[in-house]
Design an enzyme around this catalytic site. Structure first.
Site, PDB file in Angstrom:
ATOM      1  N   THR A 182       0.837  -1.192   0.000  1.00 15.86           N
ATOM      2  CA  THR A 182       0.000   0.000   0.000  1.00 15.86           C
ATOM      3  C   THR A 182       0.872   1.242   0.000  1.00 15.86           C
ATOM      4  O   THR A 182       2.038   1.214   0.433  1.00 15.86           O
ATOM      5  CB  THR A 182      -0.886   0.058   1.258  1.00 15.86           C
ATOM      6  OG1 THR A 182      -0.036   0.108   2.410  1.00 15.86           O
ATOM      7  CG2 THR A 182      -1.794  -1.153   1.371  1.00 15.86           C
ATOM      8  N   GLY A 183       0.325   2.337  -0.475  1.00 12.23           N
ATOM      9  CA  GLY A 183       0.908   3.664  -0.344  1.00 12.23           C
ATOM     10  C   GLY A 183       2.396   3.779  -0.574  1.00 12.23           C
ATOM     11  O   GLY A 183       2.944   3.356  -1.595  1.00 12.23           O
ATOM     12  N   GLY A 184       3.068   4.370   0.431  1.00 14.10           N
ATOM     13  CA  GLY A 184       4.493   4.653   0.318  1.00 14.10           C
ATOM     14  C   GLY A 184       5.346   3.405   0.204  1.00 14.10           C
ATOM     15  O   GLY A 184       6.402   3.417  -0.446  1.00 14.10           O
ATOM     16  N   LYS A 208      -1.804 -14.409  15.580  1.00  7.66           N
ATOM     17  CA  LYS A 208      -2.711 -15.466  16.052  1.00  7.66           C
ATOM     18  C   LYS A 208      -2.572 -16.727  15.192  1.00  7.66           C
ATOM     19  O   LYS A 208      -2.619 -17.856  15.700  1.00  7.66           O
ATOM     20  CB  LYS A 208      -4.152 -14.962  16.019  1.00  7.66           C
ATOM     21  CG  LYS A 208      -5.174 -16.023  16.423  1.00  7.66           C
ATOM     22  CD  LYS A 208      -6.573 -15.448  16.497  1.00  7.66           C
ATOM     23  CE  LYS A 208      -7.581 -16.537  16.895  1.00  7.66           C
ATOM     24  NZ  LYS A 208      -8.939 -15.988  17.114  1.00  7.66           N
ATOM     25  N   HIS A 231      26.898   3.114  45.644  1.00  9.51           N
ATOM     26  CA  HIS A 231      25.713   2.373  46.071  1.00  9.51           C
ATOM     27  C   HIS A 231      24.475   3.274  46.139  1.00  9.51           C
ATOM     28  O   HIS A 231      23.750   3.298  47.130  1.00  9.51           O
ATOM     29  CB  HIS A 231      25.959   1.700  47.414  1.00  9.51           C
ATOM     30  CG  HIS A 231      27.063   0.678  47.367  1.00  9.51           C
ATOM     31  ND1 HIS A 231      27.082  -0.368  46.479  1.00  9.51           N
ATOM     32  CD2 HIS A 231      28.193   0.564  48.096  1.00  9.51           C
ATOM     33  CE1 HIS A 231      28.167  -1.091  46.662  1.00  9.51           C
ATOM     34  NE2 HIS A 231      28.872  -0.549  47.625  1.00  9.51           N
ATOM     35  N   LYS A 254      -8.404   0.478   4.246  1.00 10.10           N
ATOM     36  CA  LYS A 254      -7.797  -0.101   3.040  1.00 10.10           C
ATOM     37  C   LYS A 254      -7.489  -1.588   3.208  1.00 10.10           C
ATOM     38  O   LYS A 254      -7.494  -2.344   2.247  1.00 10.10           O
ATOM     39  CB  LYS A 254      -6.534   0.668   2.644  1.00 10.10           C
ATOM     40  CG  LYS A 254      -5.531   0.887   3.746  1.00 10.10           C
ATOM     41  CD  LYS A 254      -4.476   1.894   3.291  1.00 10.10           C
ATOM     42  CE  LYS A 254      -3.547   2.292   4.436  1.00 10.10           C
ATOM     43  NZ  LYS A 254      -2.638   3.388   4.062  1.00 10.10           N
ATOM     44  N   ARG A 295      24.502  -9.305  32.653  1.00 14.14           N
ATOM     45  CA  ARG A 295      25.141 -10.534  33.150  1.00 14.14           C
ATOM     46  C   ARG A 295      24.398 -11.073  34.365  1.00 14.14           C
ATOM     47  O   ARG A 295      24.231 -12.273  34.521  1.00 14.14           O
ATOM     48  CB  ARG A 295      26.603 -10.261  33.507  1.00 14.14           C
ATOM     49  CG  ARG A 295      27.517 -10.152  32.293  1.00 14.14           C
ATOM     50  CD  ARG A 295      28.962 -10.343  32.694  1.00 14.14           C
ATOM     51  NE  ARG A 295      29.383  -9.401  33.719  1.00 14.14           N
ATOM     52  CZ  ARG A 295      30.276  -9.659  34.660  1.00 14.14           C
ATOM     53  NH1 ARG A 295      30.822 -10.860  34.743  1.00 14.14           N
ATOM     54  NH2 ARG A 295      30.607  -8.740  35.546  1.00 14.14           N
ATOM     55  N   GLY A 313      36.011   3.303  43.280  1.00 18.58           N
ATOM     56  CA  GLY A 313      35.062   2.401  42.643  1.00 18.58           C
ATOM     57  C   GLY A 313      33.687   2.995  42.464  1.00 18.58           C
ATOM     58  O   GLY A 313      32.710   2.257  42.286  1.00 18.58           O
ATOM     59  N   ASP A 325      17.320  16.027  69.891  1.00 16.67           N
ATOM     60  CA  ASP A 325      18.611  15.333  69.921  1.00 16.67           C
ATOM     61  C   ASP A 325      19.298  15.311  68.558  1.00 16.67           C
ATOM     62  O   ASP A 325      20.525  15.383  68.467  1.00 16.67           O
ATOM     63  CB  ASP A 325      18.459  13.915  70.474  1.00 16.67           C
ATOM     64  CG  ASP A 325      17.433  13.075  69.731  1.00 16.67           C
ATOM     65  OD1 ASP A 325      16.784  13.594  68.800  1.00 16.67           O
ATOM     66  OD2 ASP A 325      17.273  11.889  70.094  1.00 16.67           O
TER      67      ASP A 325
END
Length: 525
Positions: free
Chosen positions: A38-40, A141, A277, A70, A217, A306, A479
């Protein structure tokens, strides 16, 4: 046992994304398939020299309603859904002149791109595909007899299968699963757009979708499986970043990098955030990134080892040179100059991520967390306190520099796990206490770490001496405030709202320090 291969005698090709379309069309034609389109898509195939039959010619029914109808006709859907193994289906197809369609290649109108372009409602609605999803679902399906393709990345494998005589059942089943995921994601986008148009931030039914970018991993721990999914949003960050170098990102790398980059986006001046962390262990703003790095590292050089480093400016060579002196897992930046890239290339395992932008900390969005039997959804913490929002509650008001540092400290607190207490001096953290069950413990841990950092720097007094302190939520008792004062803080910023606020204010006045209330808290659990 040899697997049964189904040849493709007729294929329907109708795609918005024409990547790989010509190659697929040529392979199908070379193996004797009739091409419907169809179309393009039909135009592109014909321009490539391929013979194409328009769907309207195949069905004997013209495109109507400006192309809205269509393919929604029995000659298309009967050809896709008809079971070749049921004599009754075969007979009915023959009776009504319905030719079998063995392969369907469809990807949908660019709804997401249309919305992202800022188009109006009418254009967005016109880019909601109807016939495409119907054909995809029908073909999926009937995968026993039909091959459904929804992604150009699938074409190479199908072309290889054509060379061997056709597709096998396992392939078609996999393509069917991908097809239903494709239409589910598409409907999810549309559903959320309609909810947004109706002003429903948290609609009655919330659908989510993501495209798997990579299998990792492992997860947080080696015995956990994990994958990274992209949700299609345009927010700059780890999902959109270009990895310049380094080994593959881990689950924890991705999580920590996101935390670091979202934190550094809070600040307007050249800023460095170091995360370990998921908690910042050093944050500083300065006139240059290099100076900001020096100040951020000074807060907790032990934890920085690290860690993840985020900057909110183009990473330059001088800063990269300093960062490279310690072991760093990831550096994330909006960009990096040639010198910085060359310097970091000597660290083969270090990951360098460039995002082409910095996220807007005030932008709307949703955040999610899974729980048993469901998930929690909330708006992103886009809250931002300014000086105009602050209420001075003590006899002494903060000085101009203290006020600047208080606002800086509270922005850092937003990105530290609760309970959080942060000490800041000259727009650099000098102590961070995170994730404790008691706010007093957070205050004490931050102070102790500042003492360790002072020793590392060869200084006698703790770095918290003369600092300001921020608490992400109110002090329930005096405190906590007294612990902050004992650490050397001279001004405090906190939300307020405790039934014992006056007790805490009195303690601040007795110590001669300044305190301001924000009226906003930043719990981060």
């Amino acid at each position: 046992m040899t697997e049964t291969r189904l040849p493709v005698r007729r294929a329907l090709l109708s795609v918005s994304d024409k990547t790989g379309l010509i190659e697929l069309g040529r392979a199908l034609a070379a193996h004797g398939a009739e091409l419907l389109s169809t179309g393009g898509s039909a135009k592109a195939l014909r321009e490539a020299g391929l013979t194409v039959k328009d769907v309207s010619e195949h069905t004997g029914f013209p495109e109507i309603l400006d192309g809205r109808v269509k393919t929604l006709v029995p000659q298309v859907h009967g050809g896709i859904l008809g079971r070749r193994d049921l004599p009754a289906h075969v007979a009915q197809m023959a009776e009504h002149g319905i030719a079998p369609i063995d392969l369907v290649c469809v990807n949908l109108y660019p709804f997401a791109a249309t919305v992202a372009s800022g188009a109006g409602d009418e254009d967005c609605i016109e880019n909601i595909d109807i016939g495409g999803p119907a054909m995809i679902r029908a073909a999926a399906k009937n995968f026993d007899h039909v091959t459904i393709l929804t992604d150009p990345r699938q074409y190479a494998a199908v072309i290889a299968s054509l060379e061997q005589g056709g597709t096998v059942l396992a392939e078609r089943r996999d393509y069917a699963a991908s097809a239903y995921a494709h239409t589910a994601a598409y409907d999810s986008m549309i559903s959320r757009w309609f909810a947004k148009q109706a002003g429903e931030t948290l609609p009655p039914v919330l659908t989510l979708s993501g495209t798997r970018d990579d299998l990792l991993r492992y997860g947080e721990n080696p015995h956990q499986k994990a994958a990274f999914y992209r949700d299609g949003s345009q927010r700059p960050g780890v999902a959109s970043a270009r990895q310049v170098q380094g080994k593959a990102l881990s689950y924890n790398n991705i999580n920590d990098t996101d935390a670091a980059f979202e934190a550094v986006a809070e600040f307007d001046e050249p800023t460095v955030v170091i995360v370990k962390h998921a908690n910042p262990c050093g944050v500083a703003s300065a006139t240059t990134l290099e100076q900001a790095w020096i100040a951020a590292l000074r807060c907790d050089p032990v934890s920085a080892f690290g860690g993840i480093v985020a900057v909110n400016r183009t990473l330059n060579g001088a800063t990269a040179q300093r960062i490279s002196k310690i072991f760093t897992e990831v550096i994330v930046a909006p960009d990096a100059d040639a010198e910085a890239i060359e310097v970091l290339s000597r660290k083969k395992n270090l990951r360098l991520l460039l995002t082409d932008g910095v996220p807007d900390p005030t932008a709307e969005g949703l955040a999610f967390r899974s729980v048993a039997g469901g998930f929690l959804a909330q708006t992103r913490d886009a809250g931002r306190v300014t000086e105009a929002d602050l209420k001075v509650v003590t006899k002494r008001a903060p000085t101009a520099q203290e006020m600047k540092d208080l606002l800086f400290a509270f922005r850092v607190a937003k990105h530290v796990k609760s309970n959080a207490v942060i000490y800041v001096r000259n727009e650099a953290t000098v102590g961070i206490g995170a994730g404790q069950m008691s706010r007093v413990d957070s205050a004490r841990i931050a102070a102790r770490k500042s003492e360790d950092a002072a020793k590392e720097a060869g200084e006698r007094a703790p770095l918290t001496t003369g600092s300001v302190a921020a608490s992400d939520a109110f002090f329930p008792f005096a405190d906590g405030l007294e612990s902050v004062v004992a650490a050397g803080a001279v001004a405090v910023i906190q939300p307020g709202g405790s039934i014992r606020d006056q007790e805490v204010i009195d303690a601040a006045d007795a110590a001669g320090i300044a305190m301001v209330f924000t009226g906003m808290r930043h719990f981060r659990h």
